[in-house]
Design an enzyme around this catalytic site. Sequence first.
Site, PDB file in Angstrom:
ATOM      1  N   ASP A  78     -11.105  28.928 -35.020  1.00  0.00           N
ATOM      2  CA  ASP A  78     -10.964  27.824 -34.072  1.00  0.00           C
ATOM      3  C   ASP A  78     -12.017  26.768 -34.397  1.00  0.00           C
ATOM      4  O   ASP A  78     -13.123  27.095 -34.847  1.00  0.00           O
ATOM      5  CB  ASP A  78     -11.173  28.353 -32.656  1.00  0.00           C
ATOM      6  CG  ASP A  78     -10.807  27.370 -31.555  1.00  0.00           C
ATOM      7  OD1 ASP A  78     -11.576  26.405 -31.382  1.00  0.00           O
ATOM      8  OD2 ASP A  78      -9.801  27.572 -30.878  1.00  0.00           O
ATOM      9  N   HIS A 110     -13.794  25.167 -32.452  1.00  0.00           N
ATOM     10  CA  HIS A 110     -14.939  25.321 -31.551  1.00  0.00           C
ATOM     11  C   HIS A 110     -15.542  26.717 -31.713  1.00  0.00           C
ATOM     12  O   HIS A 110     -14.821  27.690 -31.931  1.00  0.00           O
ATOM     13  CB  HIS A 110     -14.505  25.129 -30.096  1.00  0.00           C
ATOM     14  CG  HIS A 110     -13.842  23.807 -29.842  1.00  0.00           C
ATOM     15  ND1 HIS A 110     -12.469  23.665 -29.758  1.00  0.00           N
ATOM     16  CD2 HIS A 110     -14.365  22.572 -29.685  1.00  0.00           C
ATOM     17  CE1 HIS A 110     -12.175  22.392 -29.543  1.00  0.00           C
ATOM     18  NE2 HIS A 110     -13.303  21.708 -29.503  1.00  0.00           N
ATOM     19  N   ASP A 129      -6.656  24.279 -33.538  1.00  0.00           N
ATOM     20  CA  ASP A 129      -7.294  22.964 -33.431  1.00  0.00           C
ATOM     21  C   ASP A 129      -8.147  22.668 -34.653  1.00  0.00           C
ATOM     22  O   ASP A 129      -8.732  21.587 -34.768  1.00  0.00           O
ATOM     23  CB  ASP A 129      -8.129  22.851 -32.153  1.00  0.00           C
ATOM     24  CG  ASP A 129      -8.972  24.070 -31.874  1.00  0.00           C
ATOM     25  OD1 ASP A 129      -9.092  24.941 -32.767  1.00  0.00           O
ATOM     26  OD2 ASP A 129      -9.516  24.178 -30.762  1.00  0.00           O
ATOM     27  N   HIS A 131     -14.208  31.435 -25.353  1.00  0.00           N
ATOM     28  CA  HIS A 131     -15.370  30.845 -24.677  1.00  0.00           C
ATOM     29  C   HIS A 131     -15.806  31.668 -23.450  1.00  0.00           C
ATOM     30  O   HIS A 131     -16.881  31.406 -22.904  1.00  0.00           O
ATOM     31  CB  HIS A 131     -15.075  29.417 -24.230  1.00  0.00           C
ATOM     32  CG  HIS A 131     -14.855  28.453 -25.349  1.00  0.00           C
ATOM     33  ND1 HIS A 131     -15.740  28.314 -26.400  1.00  0.00           N
ATOM     34  CD2 HIS A 131     -13.839  27.579 -25.593  1.00  0.00           C
ATOM     35  CE1 HIS A 131     -15.281  27.405 -27.245  1.00  0.00           C
ATOM     36  NE2 HIS A 131     -14.126  26.953 -26.784  1.00  0.00           N
TER      37      HIS A 131
END
Length: 271
Positions: free
Chosen positions: A130, A132, A213, A94
């Site tokens: 991931d 996200h 995740d 991120h």
Amino acid sequence: MLEALRHPALAQHVEWVEAPPAARPAIERVHPPAYIDLLEAMNARGGGALDADTFLGPRSWESVLASAGVALAAVEQGMWKGTAFGITRPPGHHALADRAMGFCFLNNVVLAGRQAQALGCARVLIVDWDVHHGNGTQALVERDPSIRFVSMHQYPWYPGTGAADERGVGNVFNIPRPGGLPRATYVRDFLAGVDAALEDWQPDILLISAGFDSLAGDPLGEFTLEPDDITRWTEALRERMGTRPVVGVLEGGYRLDLLAAGVVALVRALS
């Protein structure tokens, strides 16, 4: 995760390498000096908040530099031995050029990509599973045709980016999917995105932003994947790369038993 990888049953699969912290010249390939100065100054003051969920604590900067150093060293190991996995926390995907967010301070996988290029790998493929979207990774490479980026992620979900029509200069391949689909759908669609990125283009190294995740039961995601799917993905990626290096770095994963199981599945498949 470390305990799981140190299990005697994995001894033949794992060779441990401790990496030095990342040096500033390697970091400045990705992040501007003013941003690094900001983080160093904040560290000198004892830390502070960078956004709603990203905090620099008293020893965070030490961990950030260590994590980035692991990503750099994993590339070197992978180029030497064929595969490597960097146990990197905090994660990185991120992190923007001059902004920390989503628990990420420096973008480990892009640092790894630039390290690979400095060592002679002209073309780099980054894949991100991931749950996200790796918004920082996309932002850092989307104008550079020497790097291609494939991301499958839950959408719409944090951080809200990663729509299919975000293509960069034709080098970005987003696979936005809702939560709750059959696991076979995610497996198929991720590999289809990888194959689209590989059409008429061959990378010299493949880097995995390995977030766990995406496994079923993680508290921050709603994907339905199991560790066996991580194995299948990794084997499929290695098959597509042949003898070229495949290197993973750790991203998210917030239920610790699942994190350990996912990492073991990845490392077994890499070995």
